[in-house]
Design a protein around this motif. Structure first.
Motif, mmCIF file in Angstrom:
data_model
loop_
_atom_site.group_PDB
_atom_site.id
_atom_site.type_symbol
_atom_site.label_atom_id
_atom_site.label_comp_id
_atom_site.label_asym_id
_atom_site.label_seq_id
_atom_site.Cartn_x
_atom_site.Cartn_y
_atom_site.Cartn_z
ATOM 1 N N ALA A 194 0.941 -1.317 -0.071
ATOM 2 C CA ALA A 194 0.033 0.049 -0.087
ATOM 3 C C ALA A 194 0.881 1.214 0.026
ATOM 4 N N LYS A 195 1.851 1.333 0.912
ATOM 5 C CA LYS A 195 2.768 2.597 0.796
ATOM 6 C C LYS A 195 3.415 2.614 -0.461
ATOM 7 N N ASN A 196 4.227 1.622 -1.121
ATOM 8 C CA ASN A 196 4.365 1.738 -2.255
ATOM 9 C C ASN A 196 3.782 2.273 -3.353
ATOM 10 N N GLU A 197 2.429 2.179 -3.357
ATOM 11 C CA GLU A 197 1.553 2.754 -4.181
ATOM 12 C C GLU A 197 0.735 3.980 -3.714
ATOM 13 N N MET A 198 1.422 4.471 -2.579
ATOM 14 C CA MET A 198 1.284 5.805 -2.051
ATOM 15 C C MET A 198 -0.524 5.965 -1.581
ATOM 16 N N ILE A 199 -0.667 4.640 -0.909
ATOM 17 C CA ILE A 199 -2.206 4.712 -0.382
ATOM 18 C C ILE A 199 -2.193 4.597 1.088
ATOM 19 N N ASP A 200 -2.903 5.555 1.531
ATOM 20 C CA ASP A 200 -2.986 5.828 3.083
ATOM 21 C C ASP A 200 -3.767 5.061 3.662
ATOM 22 N N PRO A 201 -3.915 5.036 5.089
ATOM 23 C CA PRO A 201 -4.875 3.991 5.649
ATOM 24 C C PRO A 201 -6.201 4.306 5.445
ATOM 25 N N GLN A 202 -6.758 5.371 5.209
ATOM 26 C CA GLN A 202 -8.130 5.643 4.894
ATOM 27 C C GLN A 202 -8.658 4.943 3.540
ATOM 28 N N ARG A 203 -7.574 5.227 2.484
ATOM 29 C CA ARG A 203 -7.866 4.901 1.362
ATOM 30 C C ARG A 203 -7.950 3.255 1.290
ATOM 31 N N PHE A 204 -6.917 2.737 1.988
ATOM 32 C CA PHE A 204 -6.730 1.287 1.995
ATOM 33 C C PHE A 204 -7.844 0.653 2.626
ATOM 34 N N ALA A 205 -8.390 1.194 3.775
ATOM 35 C CA ALA A 205 -9.662 0.651 4.363
ATOM 36 C C ALA A 205 -10.789 0.701 3.472
ATOM 37 N N ALA A 221 -7.915 -10.766 4.766
ATOM 38 C CA ALA A 221 -6.573 -10.365 5.138
ATOM 39 C C ALA A 221 -6.379 -8.918 4.868
ATOM 40 N N SER A 222 -7.046 -8.463 3.775
ATOM 41 C CA SER A 222 -6.572 -7.007 3.489
ATOM 42 C C SER A 222 -7.579 -5.905 4.668
ATOM 43 N N GLU A 223 -8.747 -6.672 5.034
ATOM 44 C CA GLU A 223 -9.476 -6.039 6.018
ATOM 45 C C GLU A 223 -8.893 -6.047 7.212
ATOM 46 N N ALA A 224 -8.152 -7.268 7.743
ATOM 47 C CA ALA A 224 -7.370 -7.351 9.259
ATOM 48 C C ALA A 224 -6.117 -6.173 8.758
ATOM 49 N N ALA A 225 -5.515 -6.007 7.883
ATOM 50 C CA ALA A 225 -4.099 -5.204 7.528
ATOM 51 C C ALA A 225 -4.785 -3.774 7.508
ATOM 52 N N ALA A 226 -6.236 -3.606 7.102
ATOM 53 C CA ALA A 226 -6.733 -2.258 7.193
ATOM 54 C C ALA A 226 -6.912 -1.858 8.766
ATOM 55 N N ARG A 227 -7.062 -2.587 9.522
ATOM 56 C CA ARG A 227 -7.579 -2.258 10.862
ATOM 57 C C ARG A 227 -6.059 -1.904 11.732
ATOM 58 N N VAL A 228 -4.997 -2.808 11.200
ATOM 59 C CA VAL A 228 -3.866 -2.672 11.827
ATOM 60 C C VAL A 228 -3.021 -1.422 11.307
ATOM 61 N N TYR A 229 -3.020 -1.053 10.073
ATOM 62 C CA TYR A 229 -2.529 0.149 9.515
ATOM 63 C C TYR A 229 -2.443 1.247 10.288
ATOM 64 N N PRO A 230 -3.565 1.819 10.651
ATOM 65 C CA PRO A 230 -3.569 3.156 11.327
ATOM 66 C C PRO A 230 -2.914 3.197 12.678
ATOM 67 N N LEU A 231 -3.129 1.824 13.535
ATOM 68 C CA LEU A 231 -2.365 1.680 14.653
ATOM 69 C C LEU A 231 -0.957 1.571 14.377
ATOM 70 N N TYR A 232 -0.573 0.825 13.533
ATOM 71 C CA TYR A 232 0.846 0.792 13.287
ATOM 72 C C TYR A 232 1.705 2.185 12.888
ATOM 73 N N GLU A 233 0.739 3.016 11.814
ATOM 74 C CA GLU A 233 1.297 4.361 11.857
ATOM 75 C C GLU A 233 1.590 5.194 13.155
ATOM 76 N N ARG A 234 0.542 4.848 14.077
ATOM 77 C CA ARG A 234 0.645 5.655 15.103
ATOM 78 C C ARG A 234 2.022 5.208 16.100
ATOM 79 N N SER A 235 2.428 3.968 16.042
ATOM 80 C CA SER A 235 3.418 3.432 16.788
ATOM 81 C C SER A 235 4.627 4.086 16.155
ATOM 82 N N LEU A 236 4.820 4.216 14.931
ATOM 83 C CA LEU A 236 5.893 5.027 14.163
ATOM 84 C C LEU A 236 5.896 6.429 14.680
#
Length: 287
Positions: A138-149, A156-171
Motif C-alpha cells: 500500500a505504501k509503495n502505491e502511495m495509499i494511506d490508511p483511509q484509502r486502504f480501508a 486479510a486486507s480487512e485485517a491489515a486495514a485495521r492494523v495500518y492506522p495503529l502501526y502508523e501511530r506506533s511509528l
C-alpha cells in the motif's frame, strides 16, 4: 547530455559502463560538479561499484587501487539512501524530526504484532509477516490508511486495514519511519513544499536512474518531482528484465517514458557481451 534520454539496454550490454562513462564525461566537460549529479541504483553494492568506476575514470593514475572517498558523488546511491539525506535536511517541513530512526523489517513486524494483539486478531490466521507485506504494498502505491480501508476486499486486507492506522501511530510515537516511508514521505515533502522541491531541482542538474523497469509508483513519482524544467533525466533499463513486480515494480514506467517526456532520445544497447548465442536463444524462448 541534454534533455530526456532512454537507454534500452539488454542483459550484458554494458549499461554500467555506459552510465559511468556518461557521468565522467559530464564532470570532465564541466557541465556539472559531482554533487550536482543524482545517480540512483537499486543496491548499495551497485552504487559503491559505480562510484569506484567513476572515480577511477576521473583519476586514472591515482584512482587504481584506491577506494573512492565517500564525499565523491555524494548523491550516488539507492532510492532509500538518497531519500534519507533529503528527509534529514528538510523533513521538518512536514513534521519529520531530523533525528528520526528507521524501522527495519523486524521492528515493523514487532509493531504489527503489538497492534494485532491490541485488536485481538488471530495471529495464526493473519501473521505479522503477511500484514507487513500488505501495508508495504500500500505504501509503495502511495495509499494511506483511509484509502486502504476503502479498498479492503478480503479477510486479510480487512485485517491489515485495521492494523495500518495503529502501526502508523506506533511509528509516530517512536519518531520513526520504515523503509517504505522513506520514499513516500519524500514524495509528500516535495509535492507539498514547492520551495523544497525547487531547491532540489536546482541542486540536481543531471539525474540518472539504473534499472528503471524496476521502479514502483512511489519511486516513479519521486523522479518526476526531482526532474527540473530542463528534463535532464537519463534512465537505463530493459522491460524484459523486470523481476520486482512482487514488490510493486511496474515495468510500464519504462514503456511510458517517451509519453512522459515527448522529446526523449532513445539509444538501444543490443549487443550482449556476456552470454553465448545458445544461452540467449534459450533465455529468449523462456521469455
Amino acid at each position: 547530455t541534454e534533455g530526456p534520454l532512454l537507454i534500452q539496454a539488454g542483459a550484458g550490454s554494458g549499461k554500467t559502463k555506459t552510465l559511468t562513462h556518461r557521468i565522467a564525461h559530464i564532470i570532465q566537460q564541466r557541465l556539472a560538479r559531482p554533487d550536482q549529479i543524482l545517480a540512483v541504483t537499486f543496491t548499495n553494492k551497485a552504487a559503491k561499484e559505480m562510484r569506484e568506476r567513476v572515480y577511477h575514470l576521473m583519476n586514472p593514475v591515482t584512482g587504481r587501487g584506491y577506494e573512492a572517498p565517500r564525499s565523491f558523488m555524494p548523491f550516488m546511491g539507492t532510492f532509500h539512501s538518497i531519500c534519507v539525506r533529503l528527509l534529514r535536511q528538510d523533513g521538518e517541513h512536514i513534521g519529520i524530526p531530523r533525528s528520526f530512526v528507521i524501522f527495519d523489517e523486524s521492528d515493523r513486524q514487532a509493531a504489527i504484532k503489538q497492534a494485532s494483539k491490541q485488536l485481538m486478531l488471530d495471529e495464526k490466521a493473519f501473521p505479522a509477516r503477511m500484514i507487513s507485506g500488505l501495508i508495504s504494498s500500500a505504501k509503495n502505491e502511495m495509499i494511506d490508511p483511509q484509502r486502504f480501508a476503502g479498498h479492503a476486499n478480503s479477510p486479510a486486507s480487512e485485517a491489515a486495514a485495521r492494523v495500518y492506522p495503529l502501526y502508523e501511530r506506533s511509528l509516530k510515537d517512536a519518531s520513526a519511519l520504515d523503509f517504505d516511508d522513506l520514499i513516500a514521505k519524500t514524495v509528500k515533502l516535495l509535492s507539498t513544499t514547492p520551495e523544497v522541491r525547487a531547491k532540489w531541482q536546482e541542486q540536481f542538474h543531471y539525474i540518472m536512474i539504473d534499472e528503471y523497469q524496476d521502479t514502483n509508483e512511489a519511486q516513479y513519482q519521486l523522479v518526476k518531482m526531482l526532474v527540473g524544467p530542463k528534463h535532464n533525466l537519463a534512465v537505463v533499463g530493459d522491460d524484459w528484465q523486470s523481476i520486482y513486480s512482487w514488490r510493486g515494480a511496474d515495468f510500464k514506467n519504462i514503456l511510458n517514458f517517451e509519453r512522459d517526456y515527448p522529446d526523449t532520445t532513445v539509444i538501444k544497447l543490443e549487443q550482449n557481451y556476456r552470454s553465448t548465442k545458445s544461452i540467449l536463444d534459450a533465455a529468449h524462448a523462456v521469455i
